[in-house]
Scaffold this motif. Structure first.
Motif, mmCIF file in Angstrom:
data_model
loop_
_atom_site.group_PDB
_atom_site.id
_atom_site.type_symbol
_atom_site.label_atom_id
_atom_site.label_comp_id
_atom_site.label_asym_id
_atom_site.label_seq_id
_atom_site.Cartn_x
_atom_site.Cartn_y
_atom_site.Cartn_z
ATOM 1 N N TYR A 37 -35.497 81.654 33.286
ATOM 2 C CA TYR A 37 -34.315 81.257 32.443
ATOM 3 C C TYR A 37 -33.224 82.096 33.013
ATOM 4 O O TYR A 37 -33.274 83.455 33.463
ATOM 5 C CB TYR A 37 -34.669 81.646 31.022
ATOM 6 N N ARG A 38 -31.907 81.626 32.644
ATOM 7 C CA ARG A 38 -30.962 82.737 32.494
ATOM 8 C C ARG A 38 -29.748 82.529 31.286
ATOM 9 O O ARG A 38 -29.891 81.435 30.760
ATOM 10 C CB ARG A 38 -29.938 82.100 33.884
ATOM 11 N N GLN A 39 -29.308 83.423 31.229
ATOM 12 C CA GLN A 39 -28.229 83.521 30.061
ATOM 13 C C GLN A 39 -27.044 84.043 30.383
ATOM 14 O O GLN A 39 -27.012 85.477 30.638
ATOM 15 C CB GLN A 39 -28.787 84.058 28.748
ATOM 16 N N ALA A 40 -25.905 83.612 30.310
ATOM 17 C CA ALA A 40 -24.613 84.173 30.565
ATOM 18 C C ALA A 40 -23.884 84.719 29.157
ATOM 19 O O ALA A 40 -24.086 84.056 28.245
ATOM 20 C CB ALA A 40 -23.401 83.179 31.404
ATOM 21 N N PRO A 41 -23.071 85.736 29.261
ATOM 22 C CA PRO A 41 -22.297 86.036 28.151
ATOM 23 C C PRO A 41 -21.685 84.920 27.387
ATOM 24 O O PRO A 41 -21.058 83.956 27.992
ATOM 25 C CB PRO A 41 -21.235 87.030 28.687
ATOM 26 N N GLY A 42 -21.923 84.996 26.061
ATOM 27 C CA GLY A 42 -21.469 83.815 25.187
ATOM 28 C C GLY A 42 -22.079 82.636 25.376
ATOM 29 O O GLY A 42 -21.570 81.400 24.696
ATOM 30 N N LYS A 43 -22.968 82.340 26.039
ATOM 31 C CA LYS A 43 -23.717 81.067 26.360
ATOM 32 C C LYS A 43 -25.114 81.023 25.927
ATOM 33 O O LYS A 43 -25.766 82.137 25.809
ATOM 34 C CB LYS A 43 -23.591 80.597 27.836
ATOM 35 N N GLN A 44 -25.770 79.901 25.710
ATOM 36 C CA GLN A 44 -27.114 79.744 25.402
ATOM 37 C C GLN A 44 -27.704 79.839 26.488
ATOM 38 O O GLN A 44 -27.619 79.736 27.540
ATOM 39 C CB GLN A 44 -27.222 78.440 24.656
ATOM 40 N N ARG A 45 -28.958 80.413 26.285
ATOM 41 C CA ARG A 45 -30.062 80.773 27.469
ATOM 42 C C ARG A 45 -30.641 79.050 27.962
ATOM 43 O O ARG A 45 -30.685 78.089 27.206
ATOM 44 C CB ARG A 45 -31.322 81.082 26.809
ATOM 45 N N GLU A 46 -30.631 79.218 29.174
ATOM 46 C CA GLU A 46 -30.742 77.861 29.945
ATOM 47 C C GLU A 46 -32.186 78.058 30.799
ATOM 48 O O GLU A 46 -32.215 78.879 31.504
ATOM 49 C CB GLU A 46 -29.561 77.750 31.017
ATOM 50 N N LEU A 47 -32.951 77.088 30.826
ATOM 51 C CA LEU A 47 -34.111 76.775 31.550
ATOM 52 C C LEU A 47 -33.677 76.331 32.913
ATOM 53 O O LEU A 47 -33.126 75.462 33.013
ATOM 54 C CB LEU A 47 -35.040 76.032 31.072
ATOM 55 N N VAL A 48 -33.762 77.308 33.912
ATOM 56 C CA VAL A 48 -33.328 77.114 35.405
ATOM 57 C C VAL A 48 -34.257 76.497 36.091
ATOM 58 O O VAL A 48 -34.097 75.229 36.859
ATOM 59 C CB VAL A 48 -32.861 78.446 36.125
ATOM 60 N N ALA A 49 -35.653 76.971 36.205
ATOM 61 C CA ALA A 49 -36.736 76.253 36.893
ATOM 62 C C ALA A 49 -38.048 76.692 36.521
ATOM 63 O O ALA A 49 -38.366 77.443 35.810
ATOM 64 C CB ALA A 49 -36.519 76.936 38.339
ATOM 65 N N THR A 50 -39.065 75.780 36.677
ATOM 66 C CA THR A 50 -40.575 75.857 36.328
ATOM 67 C C THR A 50 -41.480 75.624 37.429
ATOM 68 O O THR A 50 -41.008 74.711 38.365
ATOM 69 C CB THR A 50 -41.014 75.064 35.278
ATOM 70 N N ILE A 51 -42.388 76.381 37.482
ATOM 71 C CA ILE A 51 -43.548 76.093 38.430
ATOM 72 C C ILE A 51 -44.997 76.219 37.666
ATOM 73 O O ILE A 51 -45.086 77.089 37.063
ATOM 74 C CB ILE A 51 -43.436 76.985 39.457
ATOM 75 N N THR A 52 -45.712 75.274 38.038
ATOM 76 C CA THR A 52 -46.907 75.122 37.270
ATOM 77 C C THR A 52 -47.962 75.732 37.790
ATOM 78 O O THR A 52 -47.922 75.748 39.229
ATOM 79 C CB THR A 52 -47.432 73.763 36.695
ATOM 80 N N ASN A 53 -49.062 75.905 37.447
ATOM 81 C CA ASN A 53 -50.297 76.691 38.203
ATOM 82 C C ASN A 53 -51.017 75.295 39.250
ATOM 83 O O ASN A 53 -51.759 75.745 40.228
ATOM 84 C CB ASN A 53 -51.476 77.101 37.497
ATOM 85 N N THR A 54 -50.543 74.167 39.176
ATOM 86 C CA THR A 54 -50.852 73.099 40.253
ATOM 87 C C THR A 54 -49.710 73.110 41.206
ATOM 88 O O THR A 54 -49.729 72.341 42.181
ATOM 89 C CB THR A 54 -51.179 71.879 39.632
ATOM 90 N N GLY A 55 -48.776 73.978 41.391
ATOM 91 C CA GLY A 55 -47.580 73.854 42.143
ATOM 92 C C GLY A 55 -46.469 72.615 41.881
ATOM 93 O O GLY A 55 -45.700 72.824 42.646
ATOM 94 N N ARG A 56 -46.588 72.108 40.829
ATOM 95 C CA ARG A 56 -45.363 71.215 40.624
ATOM 96 C C ARG A 56 -43.875 71.902 40.082
ATOM 97 O O ARG A 56 -44.101 73.020 39.403
ATOM 98 C CB ARG A 56 -45.652 70.167 39.307
ATOM 99 N N THR A 57 -43.060 71.453 40.478
ATOM 100 C CA THR A 57 -41.899 72.305 40.306
ATOM 101 C C THR A 57 -40.754 71.537 39.311
ATOM 102 O O THR A 57 -40.939 70.280 39.426
ATOM 103 C CB THR A 57 -41.271 73.061 41.426
#
Length: 118
Positions: A37-57
């Motif tokens: 995740y990332r959060q910039a000042p004054g902005k909502q937290r954003e989901l950037v990237a995900t990886i599962t235990n099967t390797g799916r992204t």
């Protein structure tokens, strides 16, 4: 219980690259996915990237084609996830945090600052 620690942030010029690391320790065999995740000042937290235990992204549209998430779970005691960030833009400036997702809950790291500026 899982302990999560991020590293690799810093200051980079626009167009540059950084690689963030996230190391999870503890009950790592219960992890089914990890997220950046990332959060910039004054902005909502954003989901950037995900990886599962099967390797799916999966990626946010704002980073597709520029960021790559990968994992190294070969070690029995540490589960490591990387976020390779290329072609960085000033709008990528934020605190980047990693989470480990288990059925028992989500475990967060303390975050690492990424600043893209000339």
């Amino acid at each position: 219980q899982v302990h999560v620690v991020e590293s690799g942030g810093g200051l980079v010029q626009p167009g540059g690259s950084l690689r963030l690391s996230c190391a999870a320790s503890g009950s790592i065999f219960s992890i089914y996915a990890m997220d950046w995740y990332r959060q910039a000042p004054g902005k909502q937290r954003e989901l950037v990237a995900t990886i599962t235990n099967t390797g799916r992204t999966n990626y946010a549209d704002s980073v597709k084609g520029r960021f790559t998430i990968s994992r190294d779970n070969a070690k029995n005691t540490v589960y490591t996830v990387y976020l390779q960030m290329n072609s960085l833009k000033p709008e990528d400036t934020a605190v980047y945090s990693c989470t480990a997702r288990l059925n028992s809950g989500n475990y967060w790291g303390q975050g690492t600052q990424v600043t893209v500026s000339s």
